[in-house]
Each structure stands twice: as structure tokens, then as C-alpha cells.
Design a protein around this motif. Structure first.
Motif, mmCIF file in Angstrom:
data_model
loop_
_atom_site.group_PDB
_atom_site.id
_atom_site.type_symbol
_atom_site.label_atom_id
_atom_site.label_comp_id
_atom_site.label_asym_id
_atom_site.label_seq_id
_atom_site.Cartn_x
_atom_site.Cartn_y
_atom_site.Cartn_z
ATOM 1 N N GLU A 179 54.016 -14.224 86.635
ATOM 2 C CA GLU A 179 54.983 -15.267 86.268
ATOM 3 C C GLU A 179 55.444 -15.106 84.826
ATOM 4 O O GLU A 179 56.624 -15.258 84.515
ATOM 5 C CB GLU A 179 54.341 -16.637 86.475
ATOM 6 N N VAL A 180 54.504 -14.797 83.934
ATOM 7 C CA VAL A 180 54.854 -14.647 82.514
ATOM 8 C C VAL A 180 55.778 -13.448 82.317
ATOM 9 O O VAL A 180 56.781 -13.520 81.589
ATOM 10 C CB VAL A 180 53.574 -14.501 81.668
ATOM 11 N N ALA A 205 57.755 -12.097 84.510
ATOM 12 C CA ALA A 205 59.068 -12.411 85.073
ATOM 13 C C ALA A 205 59.881 -13.276 84.111
ATOM 14 O O ALA A 205 61.105 -13.097 83.968
ATOM 15 C CB ALA A 205 58.897 -13.123 86.412
ATOM 16 N N GLU A 206 59.232 -14.195 83.435
ATOM 17 C CA GLU A 206 59.927 -15.066 82.482
ATOM 18 C C GLU A 206 60.501 -14.261 81.317
ATOM 19 O O GLU A 206 61.651 -14.459 80.908
ATOM 20 C CB GLU A 206 58.959 -16.126 81.967
ATOM 21 N N VAL A 207 59.703 -13.330 80.789
ATOM 22 C CA VAL A 207 60.174 -12.516 79.659
ATOM 23 C C VAL A 207 61.247 -11.539 80.121
ATOM 24 O O VAL A 207 62.237 -11.295 79.413
ATOM 25 C CB VAL A 207 58.989 -11.785 79.002
ATOM 26 N N ALA A 242 63.411 -12.072 82.180
ATOM 27 C CA ALA A 242 64.652 -12.848 82.312
ATOM 28 C C ALA A 242 65.188 -13.323 80.968
ATOM 29 O O ALA A 242 66.138 -14.106 80.920
ATOM 30 C CB ALA A 242 64.410 -14.048 83.224
ATOM 31 N N GLY A 290 63.037 -14.553 78.257
ATOM 32 C CA GLY A 290 62.195 -15.531 77.586
ATOM 33 C C GLY A 290 61.277 -14.915 76.548
ATOM 34 O O GLY A 290 61.268 -13.700 76.319
ATOM 35 N N ARG A 320 57.092 -15.286 75.195
ATOM 36 C CA ARG A 320 55.768 -15.866 75.430
ATOM 37 C C ARG A 320 54.751 -15.181 74.532
ATOM 38 O O ARG A 320 54.870 -13.978 74.234
ATOM 39 C CB ARG A 320 55.336 -15.698 76.894
ATOM 40 N N ARG A 343 53.927 -21.413 94.041
ATOM 41 C CA ARG A 343 54.305 -20.037 94.327
ATOM 42 C C ARG A 343 53.955 -19.662 95.770
ATOM 43 O O ARG A 343 54.716 -18.984 96.464
ATOM 44 C CB ARG A 343 53.631 -19.093 93.330
#
Length: 952
Positions: free
Chosen positions: A20-21, A23-25, A27, A29, A31, A894
Motif C-alpha cells: 500500500e505504501v 503504491a501511494e508513493v 502515485a 505521494g 512517506r 483491501r
């Protein structure tokens, strides 16, 4: 997910979070992750997995490593990480000096821009082109500029960046300079902290299987749990070494921090290692003989170096070694003479403490026995072992077998052993055999005692030894020998009003009860009570009262059985036999539950578990927890029951009971495939060794055969409980046999199988016998429920429909409600089925939807699947009125997304693309979904999902 993840065990939650982390970066982001844990716990393995995920998601991975050396060049790990960037300034070749911050000679900075700003600018340019993963491992060893650089990135970097920082929490002393920066990361900067904990038993077993290419032995897994405490590095080192001590590959690593301490601290550590994993500060103070000031200084040094930890223990903090292997390494580093001397000092001081106390403390007596045994002083070891073993026997505490076995081993090595201990060797053998109650060792010690006892000179002891055969709780292979032994005990005690006569009568009664004649057993027990009262023995009266409870329950006399059970608890407690009182009390708790007083019994079990835990009698606490788990299971509170099992039962319960409890919990959740090996083991123990009660054996085996769809095997097994019921005078066995025989016949009929010609007739005869014996005294008990269930299945087998079929199931559903939501599921589903088939569609539909929603919410997968199949057959829309319930209520967000895509027919690759995670991670999520739903494959999951309300 790359194949490297195949070597990672027990980290599914962490890996899913990494997905999840990342995928966020990916996109756009930002972290910051802080990964911490002790040496060898697996931080680097997890970070490697994070790097693999980053590469798959398109992130640019950059890694810098810090080493534990004093010399440091500013930003050394950062320069190392940035060295491969296309626009990086010239840097020296990668080498240990650069990687660790040692400045090579001959390099002169030509730019006025600082290395700090230049590195940040490089990272910014790289992140604008492509999201970046920057890993800095072991940040606690980094130079201040590297730590400041990491803080600055976490605080103000604006480009897509995943900053992963690791550190060893066991290297952080109280004054370590990194603590201030860590506090800033955790607080003002809001970094996500991941503390990598120890592996659980399941992950340890998987690691063992990978390393040994064979299924993990549960005993080996338990030993690794005790020695390695879930540290993967330590597990692998122990497996490679193969010996009982500290592996040579770990010894220097573990001793490094101890050897660097001042002399007083090293002296204290050596003494503490002899004392055990937990530190007894008052005792340790007397052992080392330091002044108060020097002792406190040494203690602070050990705590500061993370050799010792302060951990919460009940109401107080307790000092323990940071890891058991540290204690073992320090202990093994002692000279043999130093070790023996310290054990002697500990033993003497503990004996002095015990002598000053008003009452004996079983924990201190056990410690005394341990230290005298390790000291090499045979006389003192014999005395201490005998005293600890007898005290454990009286209290019903754990450890009695170990101490008394040691005493018997020493007996012939110590002159005047009988005078020193105040006991005979035969008496020790009999006492050792008595609590083991039928195990192989118990029989061995009884036979040893018989060889040693002189019937003419010691008639009382002879009666005790002979009686012990009959008092065993489990069947011996040679029942004729048991019959002869109890007859001999009766003959030797005939004409005497004595405790031994009570024991002989009680042993003979137990044999009669096991043979299926509870009425004859009660006659003998009434005589035993008369003798116990004449002797004035409170504990023998309590033991005899407790023995009366089982035949009374078997005959259906529940009020009287509960009364004598209560009196047995009171008598044993009044006579100071705390362990026996606890055993009788835990049996009273489950009896109350079975009588329908579930709240009362559950409260009794919880109070007893807490009381035994506070006294350190963990085996007794686990027995109370067993009864508590049953109440939770009946109520469908499976998550709470799982936690109770893991924390209070599995660590301290004997293996065969633990296996049964785990098996029943899995079966209740419809996880029959997972339960199969446990049930097979339990069935062998129950069938061939008598370790499992008959009603438990029947219920668990029938449920396993029916739940797994082995209806042919079920029909083949049903004569066994029917044979037993026909051979015994027991409403319990008759009701159980009738209930499960009718269930099996009905299930087999639904599957299209025809039973043997006489089987249904025998089941109906058993039910008729149970109905004839049914009285108000036991109609409302769990045994009475078996009769009600059997009536319902009989009505179906006889072809009854409509109101005639619904009536017995309505009665069963109403009666089962008092025992809990899970217990009531079966009759409620059968009632819904009868109503739908009989034309009462509105009531049947409403009941079916409620059953399905309840089963889904509690996680009773078998009944949930039955409800779905019934709904499909009768075209009942389960979505109706069920928002917020159903299968998805048990899934994470999820996992619910994965289930939605499974329902839509997506492959793992499709799901990975849609959710921006790897295919391996998808497969893990799919496995979790199938397990939580209790289904075998994706098709069944999709079918169940279509009957359920949509996620969200």
C-alpha cells in the motif's frame, strides 16, 4: 512479488502494508517509514522485500548503509546511496571506507555548494523524473549529518519519495544521541513506525520446514520458541548448530555488550545468569555482596546496555534478560567452579528465605531444587527435590514430576535417603505416579513402588499403590490388571476404618463406572463417604464427593451432581489442597455451562483463571481457560476464543487437550481442512489411549466427517458410539449416540447415501431409550439438546414435512438459545429449512437471512455455506435486510476489494494491475479471503460474495 519473498515467514501484514505504501508513493505521494527491531529479527530481510516492491512499482531504489565504527565522513551513507545517479558528481569507488564514512585521501571539494545541499538537489532532480525509494539502514550508527539529512527529507521534501530508515532498538542506550532525533521523527514529523517483532509458532514451523526440508516437529518448534524467542537469525543458528547450548556463531555477538561493561556490571550479569532469566533483585543483592551504591550503578549499566529489561509483570515491573540467549551465553561463559559456587549460594539463600516464611512458596521451593541440583551437592539436591515435588503434588502445581523424578534418581546415591527426606522410595514412586494418572511413566512408577513396598510391613502404603491403578483417569491397556489391583486394595484394607480404605473403595468405584455401571459405582462411593466421615478426613471426603459427580451426571441426576461438585470444591479448599480445589472448581464451571447457566460458569472460569495465574499455577489456569474457551465457542466469539487459546491455553496446557481445543475451534469456523490433521491425532489418542473423553471424541469425529463431506466414513463410524451406548447405563452416552447418529444419517441421506439396514433402527432405539430416561433434571442441559436434535433429524428421516417437521426444530432452536448463538445456529437453520419446504415462506426466509448473517458475522463458515446453499435452492435473496453483515464483515478493506474482483472473474494478474500490487501479494490476499470465508476455491468465494451485500 519477487521469489525472494518465499523466504519470509510470518510477515504477511507488514508485506501487505508495504504494498500500500509503495503504491501511494508510485502515485506521487511521500512517506517516511521507520523500521526497528533487535539484531537478527529480520529488518534487512523486510527492507529487501520493500526494495523488490519498489522496483516492480517503478520506483528508483537507492540504498545506504551505516556501520558501527567511530570514524565517519559527513553524509557517507547518503553519498553511497546517490553514487549511481546519472547526474551525481564524481565520487570515489564504492568501498567500505566510503560506505562507512571514512574520508579517502586526495579528494578536495571544488564546489562552494555544501554536500548536504548538493545531495538534496540530486535527490530532488531524480525524484522529479521518477519516484524514489531511499533506504538508510542502521541510522543509529550514522554520523550527525546523515541523521540530520534524513530528518530534513522527512520534514520538507516535496517530490515523490519513500524514505525508509532502519535502526536497532536494542542498541539504543538511554543516553544514545539518536534518541532525540528518533523522538522528532515519531512526533513532529509523523513518520510511520514499524517494530519488527518475533516470529510466531506457525512462522517458526515454516522456517524450520524450509531449512530441514521436512515437516516441523511441534516439540522442536516449542523448543525454538523458548530458546530463540522468535528471532529468525537465532532460529537458523540453533538449527545449524544442533546442540543444546548457545551456537558458537552467536556467542561472541551476544557477549560483546556484556564484555564492554565495567567489572561490577559484569559481575552482576554473571550472578544474574545463574539466577535465571528473571532477576530476583533482593536475592541477587545478597549473592553478589556489593554495596548499595555499587549495585545500583552496575544494575543501571546492565539496563542501559540492554542486557536487562524492565517489563510489566502483573502489578509490578520485573527485570529480565533482554533475550534468553544472552542469559545462556553469559552462563556458559562461567567457569564450572564459579557456576557451582554461585548455585550453592543461591540455594542456601533461598532455603533461608523459605525457612523465614510462614507458608511454603512453590516457586521458591522449585528454585531451591534447581540450584541445589546444579550445584552438584547430592544430599541437598535430594532434600530440595523431594520437598519441592511433594509441595507441587499437594498444590496441584506444575513441576512435581520433574522434582520427584530427580529425587528417585538420587535415592541410591545418597546414604540415609529415607532419614533425610522423611519418606520411603516407594512412597515417592506412588506419589509421582498418582498425578500422572495413566501415562506410560505413571505405570512405570506404580510398578516400581509395588516392587519396593512390603505389604506386611507397609500395608497402608501397599493399599495406596494398588488403588492408584483404579484411580487412573485413562484406560490402561490391561483392564484385567486394573481389576486385580483394585481387588487387592479392597482385600488389604478390609476391616480397617482408614484413609486407605476410602481410596480402595473409590478406586473400585471408578473401575465400575468405567465399565458402564454408574449405579454400582455410587454404592461403593457411598460406603467410601461413610468411612471418610468416620476417619474425619476432609480431603478424602472431597475427593469422594467429586468422584460421585460423574456417575450422577451419567444417570441424569444433574441437581445432585452439581451439589456434590460444589461440596468437593469447598472441602478441598478448606483442607488446603488448592490445586485439587481448582480442578474441581473448573469442572463445576463447565458443568454449570452444560446445565444452561453459561454466564455463571463463564464467570467462575474467568475468576479461577485469574486466581491461578496470580499464584503461578499456570497448568490450573489453563484448565480454567479451557472451560472459558468452550463458552466463547458456543457463543460464536471465535476471535476472543483464539486469543484466549494462544495466550492462556496453548503455552501451558498438556498437548492432547490443546490439540482437541484447537481442533474444535477450527471446526466451529468451518475450517475442516485445517482441522483434519489435529482431529486425526486426537482421534488416535482418544481411541487407543483413552486421553479424550468419549463424548468429546464422538462429537469431534462426527463433525469432522460430516463437515468434510466424508459421509461414507461417517456411516461406517456411527456404530461405535451406538455400541458404547448399548453397553452402558448412561443417559449421556445414549443421548450423544442418538443425536450424532441421527445427524449422520440425515447428512448421508441428503448426500444420496443409504445407510446399512439396521443402523437407523439402532439410532431410533437409542433415541427411544434417551427419551424414556428424559426427566426435568437433565432435559434442559446440553445432553438434553442432543435428544431434541435427534428428534428433528428423525422427523426428517421419516419423511415428515410442514408443521410436523418444524415443531421439533422449533423446540430445539428455543432450547439451544440459552447456550449461545453458535450452538443455536444448527437448529435455527434446520427450522428455516423446514419452514421453507413446508410453505411458511415468509417466516422461513426471515429466519434464513438471520442465520446467514449471524453465521457470517461470527465466522461460522460451515453454517454460512449451508445457509447460502439453502437460499440458492429456495431462491431467497440474502442481500435483503443484511447491509453491513455477511462475508465482507470479516474482511479488511483491501481483502473486500480483492473479493469484489474475484466475484467479477478477475485473475491474480488482473487484480494486481487494478490495485497496483504484486501478484504474489494478491495470492496472499486471496488465501486470506478463502480462509476467512471458509471456502475451498475462488468459485465458492465468488458464489458466496454474490449472495452477500456489496462492500462499502
Amino acid at each position: 512479488m519477487a521469489s525472494g519473498d518465499d523466504a519470509i515467514y510470518g510477515r504477511e501484514t507488514e508485506l501487505a502494508w508495504f504494498d500500500e505504501v509503495v503504491a501511494e508513493v508510485a502515485a506521487g505521494g511521500r512517506r517516511t517509514l521507520v523500521v526497528c527491531g533487535s539484531a537478527g529479527i529480520g529488518k534487512t530481510t523486510l527492507v529487501d522485500a520493500l526494495v523488490r516492491r519498489a522496483c516492480v512499482a517503478g520506483l528508483l531504489p537507492l540504498e545506504g548503509h551505516c556501520l558501527d565504527i567511530d570514524a565517519a565522513v559527513p553524509l557517507g551513507p547518503v553519498l553511497h546511496a546517490l553514487a549511481d545517479l546519472p547526474d551525481a558528481p564524481p565520487t570515489p569507488p564504492r568501498s567500505p571506507e566510503v560506505a562507512t564514512g571514512r574520508q579517502p585521501s586526495g579528494i578536495v571539494g571544488m564546489s562552494k555548494e555544501s554536500p548536504f545541499d548538493r545531495s538534496r538537489a540530486q535527490l530532488t532532480r531524480a525524484a522529479r523524473r521518477r519516484p524514489v525509494l531511499l533506504v538508510i539502514e542502521d541510522l543509529h550508527w550514522a554520523d550527525p549529518s546523515t541523521q540530520d539529512f534524513a530528518l530534513a527529507l522527512a520534514r520538507s521534501f516535496r517530490e515523490p519519495l519513500l524514505l525508509a530508515l532502519t535502526f536497532r532498538d536494542d542498541d539504543l542506550t538511554r543516553e544514545h544521541p539518536f534518541r532525540r532525533r528518533l523522538a522528532e521523527l515519531d512526533g513532529r514529523l509523523g513518520a510511520s513506525r514499524l517494530t519488527v517483532g518475533p516470529l510466531d509458532a506457525r512462522a517458526t514451523a515454516a522456517l524450520v520446514q524450509r531449512r530441514t526440508s521436512a515437516p516441523a516437529d511441534p516439540l522442536l518448534v516449542a523448543e525454538l520458541g523458548r530458546r530463540a524467542q522468535g528471532n529468525p537469525l537465532f532460529i537458523e543458528a540453533i538449527l545449524a548448530d544442533g546442540g543444546p547450548g548457545v551456537p558458537a556463531s552467536l556467542r561472541d555477538l551476544l557477549l560483546t555488550r556484556v564484555r564492554a561493561l565495567p567489572e561490577d556490571a559484569r559481575r552482576l550479569a554473571r550472578a544474574a545468569s545463574v539466577g535465571g532469566t528473571r532477576v530476583d533483585l533482593p536475592l541477587l543483592t545478597d549473592v553478589v555482596g556489593l554495596t548499595e551504591e555499587r549495585f545500583d550503578g552496575a544494575l543501571h549499566a546492565l539496563i542501559d546496555a540492554n542486557v536487562l529489561d524492565q517489563r510489566a509483570h502483573r502489578d509490578n515491573d520485573q527485570l529480565v534478560f533482554h533475550h534468553a540467549l544472552i542469559r545462556n551465553a553469559v552462563y556458559e561463559d562461567l567457569l564450572p567452579s564459579e557456576r557451582a559456587r554461585l548455585h550453592t549460594v543461591f540455594g542456601r539463600l533461598i532455603d533461608e528465605r523459605v525457612g523465614r516464611a510462614c507458608t511454603e512458596n512453590i516457586r521458591e521451593l522449585s528454585q531451591s531444587a534447581f540450584h541445589w541440583s546444579a550445584s552438584g551437592d547430592l544430599r541437598q539436591s535430594l532434600v530440595a527435590s523431594t520437598r519441592a515435588g511433594m509441595a507441587a503434588f499437594e498444590l496441584g502445581a506444575d513441576g512435581g514430576e520433574v522434582h520427584l523424578s530427580r529425587a528417585i534418581e538420587l535415592w541410591d546415591l545418597v546414604p540415609d535417603a529415607a532419614a533425610l527426606t522423611g519418606r520411603t522410595q516407594a512412597e515417592l514412586g506412588y506419589t509421582l505416579a498418582y498425578p500422572l494418572l495413566g501415562s506410560t511413566n505413571g505405570t512405570k512408577y506404580i510398578e516400581m513402588a509395588l516392587r519396593l513396598v512390603d505389604e506386611k510391613a507397609q500395608p497402608a502404603l501397599a493399599v495406596r499403590v494398588w488403588s492408584s491403578y483404579g484411580l487412573m483417569n485413562r484406560e490402561l491397556p490391561d483392564e484385567q490388571a486394573v481389576e486385580l489391583a483394585t481387588a487387592r486394595a479392597i482385600a488389604l484394607s478390609d476391616g480397617f476404618v482408614s484413609v486407605e480404605r476410602v481410596m480402595a473403595l473409590r478406586a473400585a468405584a471408578k473401575v465400575r463406572y468405567r465399565r458402564g455401571d454408574p449405579e454400582a459405582a455410587l454404592v461403593l462411593l457411598d460406603e467410601a463417604l461413610t468411612v471418610a466421615d468416620a476417619v474425619g478426613s476432609t480431603i478424602e471426603r472431597a475427593r469422594t464427593l467429586f468422584a460421585r459427580a460423574d456417575p450422577l451426571y451419567d444417570l441424569g441426576h444433574w441437581p445432585e451432581a452439581l451439589r456434590v461438585n460444589r461440596e468437593s470444591v469447598e472441602g478441598a479448599a478448606a483442607d488446603g489442597h488448592l490445586g485439587e480445589a481448582a480442578h474441581y472448581d473448573a469442572n463445576l464451571a463447565i458443568a454449570l455451562m452444560m446445565a444452561g447457566e453459561v454466564d455463571h460458569g463463564l464467570a467462575l472460569a474467568r475468576a479461577g483463571r485469574q486466581a491461578m495465574s496470580q499464584l503461578g499455577l499456570m497448568g490450573r489456569a489453563a484448565f480454567y481457560a479451557e472451560q472459558e474457551q468452550e463458552a466463547l465457542r458456543w457463543r460464536g466469539m471465535f476471535a476472543e476464543a483464539e486469543r484466549l487459546f494462544a495466550n492462556a491455553i496453548e503455552p501451558d496446557m498438556v498437548a492432547y487437550r490443546s490439540t482437541w481445543l484447537r481442533c474444535r475451534l477450527l471446526q466451529s469456523q468451518g475450517r475442516f481442512q485445517d482441522a483434519a490433521p489435529l482431529e486425526a491425532e486426537m482421534f488416535e489418542l482418544g481411541t487407543h489411549r483413552g486421553f479424550i473423553a468419549n463424548d468429546e471424541l464422538v462429537e469431534t469425529h462426527v463433525e469432522q466427517l460430516a463437515g468434510s463431506g466424508d459421509f461414507a466414513g461417517l456411516l461406517a463410524y456411527l456404530p461405535v458410539p451406538l455400541d458404547r451406548a448399548e453397553a452402558r447405563v448412561s443417559v449421556v452416552d445414549t443421548a450423544t449416540a442418538a443425536g450424532f447418529a441421527m445427524l449422520g444419517l440425515s447428512a448421508a441421506a441428503d448426500a444420496g447415501l443409504s445407510p446399512p439396514a439396521d443402523l437407523q433402527a439402532r439410532a431410533e432405539t437409542a433415541l427411544a431409550r434417551a427419551e424414556a430416561a428424559l426427566t426435568d433434571q437433565w432435559a434442559g442441559t446440553l445432553d438434553g439438546l442432543h435428544v431434541l436434535f435427534a428428534r428433528g433429524y428423525r422427523a426428517r428421516l421419516q419423511g415428515q414435512t410442514g408443521a410436523d417437521l418444524a415443531a421439533p426444530w422449533r423446540q430445539a432452536a428455543d432450547a439451544s438459545a440459552r447456550f449461545g448463538a453458535f450452538t443455536a445456529l444448527r437448529p435455527r437453520l434446520e427450522l428455516a429449512r423446514a419452514l421453507l419446504e413446508g410453505g411458511s415462506r415468509d417466516e422461513g426466509r426471515s429466519l434464513l437471512v438471520g442465520c446467514w448473517a449471524g453465521a457470517a458475522q461470527m465466522g461460522a463458515g460451515h453454517f454460512e455455506r449451508q445457509a447460502v446453499a439453502l437460499a440458492r435452492h429456495h431462491r431467497v435473496p440474502l442481500r435483503e435486510g443484511a447491509a453491513g453483515t455477511g462475508p465482507r464483515a470479516r474482511l479488511t478493506g483491501r481483502e473486500a476489494e480483492v473479493l469484489d474482483l474475484i466475484e467479477a472473474g478477475a485473475t491474480n494478474r488482473d487484480i494486481a494491475g487494478r490495485l497496483f500490487i504484486s501478484e504474489k501479494t494478491v495470492s496472499i490476499h486471496v488465501s486470506h479471503v478463502l480462509g476467512k470465508l471458509g471456502v475451498k476455491n475462488r468459485g465458492e468465494a465468488a458464489s458466496l460474495a454474490r449472495q452477500a451485500p456489496p462492500s462499502g
